[in-house]
Design a protein around this motif. Structure first.
Motif, mmCIF file in Angstrom:
data_model
loop_
_atom_site.group_PDB
_atom_site.id
_atom_site.type_symbol
_atom_site.label_atom_id
_atom_site.label_comp_id
_atom_site.label_asym_id
_atom_site.label_seq_id
_atom_site.Cartn_x
_atom_site.Cartn_y
_atom_site.Cartn_z
ATOM 1 N N MET A 1 0.838 -1.179 0.000
ATOM 2 C CA MET A 1 0.000 0.000 0.000
ATOM 3 C C MET A 1 0.885 1.246 0.000
ATOM 4 S SD MET A 1 -2.868 0.934 2.764
ATOM 5 C CE MET A 1 -3.670 2.471 2.775
ATOM 6 N N LYS A 2 0.660 2.121 -0.961
ATOM 7 C CA LYS A 2 1.439 3.344 -1.093
ATOM 8 C C LYS A 2 0.784 4.458 -0.278
ATOM 9 C CE LYS A 2 3.250 6.536 -4.478
ATOM 10 N NZ LYS A 2 3.292 6.933 -5.878
ATOM 11 N N VAL A 3 1.575 5.126 0.545
ATOM 12 C CA VAL A 3 1.080 6.234 1.357
ATOM 13 C C VAL A 3 1.449 7.536 0.661
ATOM 14 C CG1 VAL A 3 1.267 7.404 3.569
ATOM 15 C CG2 VAL A 3 1.334 4.919 3.480
ATOM 16 N N GLU A 4 0.462 8.405 0.456
ATOM 17 C CA GLU A 4 0.699 9.682 -0.210
ATOM 18 C C GLU A 4 0.920 10.762 0.847
ATOM 19 O OE1 GLU A 4 -1.098 11.820 -4.044
ATOM 20 O OE2 GLU A 4 -2.566 11.345 -2.513
ATOM 21 N N THR A 16 -0.240 12.748 6.267
ATOM 22 C CA THR A 16 -0.997 11.930 5.315
ATOM 23 C C THR A 16 -2.467 12.330 5.329
ATOM 24 O OG1 THR A 16 -1.341 10.230 7.000
ATOM 25 C CG2 THR A 16 0.550 9.939 5.528
ATOM 26 N N THR A 29 -0.642 17.797 -2.255
ATOM 27 C CA THR A 29 0.404 16.857 -2.655
ATOM 28 C C THR A 29 1.487 17.561 -3.465
ATOM 29 O OG1 THR A 29 -0.835 16.248 -4.638
ATOM 30 C CG2 THR A 29 -1.152 14.872 -2.678
#
Length: 61
Positions: A1-4, A16, A29
């Motif tokens: 899972m990619k955390v932005e 986040t 972002t």
């Protein structure tokens, strides 16, 4: 899972969340540069930024 990771438009805190946990400001972002402050009392960068200990973006759009 990619955390932005996002940065607050007001205080530049990296988070986040969609809302900044420190100041309640809007996050984005679109940011550049990363600084991690461990001891604000010994950090010239922290004094220049007016920042506490934590993670911050250097530039936020």
């Amino acid at each position: 899972m990619k955390v932005e990771l996002k940065a607050c438009r007001n205080c530049r805190t990296i988070t986040t969340e969609d809302v900044c946990p420190k100041c309640g400001g809007e996050t984005t972002t679109e940011w550049h540069g990363y600084v991690f402050i461990l001891d604000k009392n010994k950090s010239q960068i922290a004094r220049a930024m007016g920042a506490d200990n934590g993670e911050y973006a250097l530039r936020v759009r």
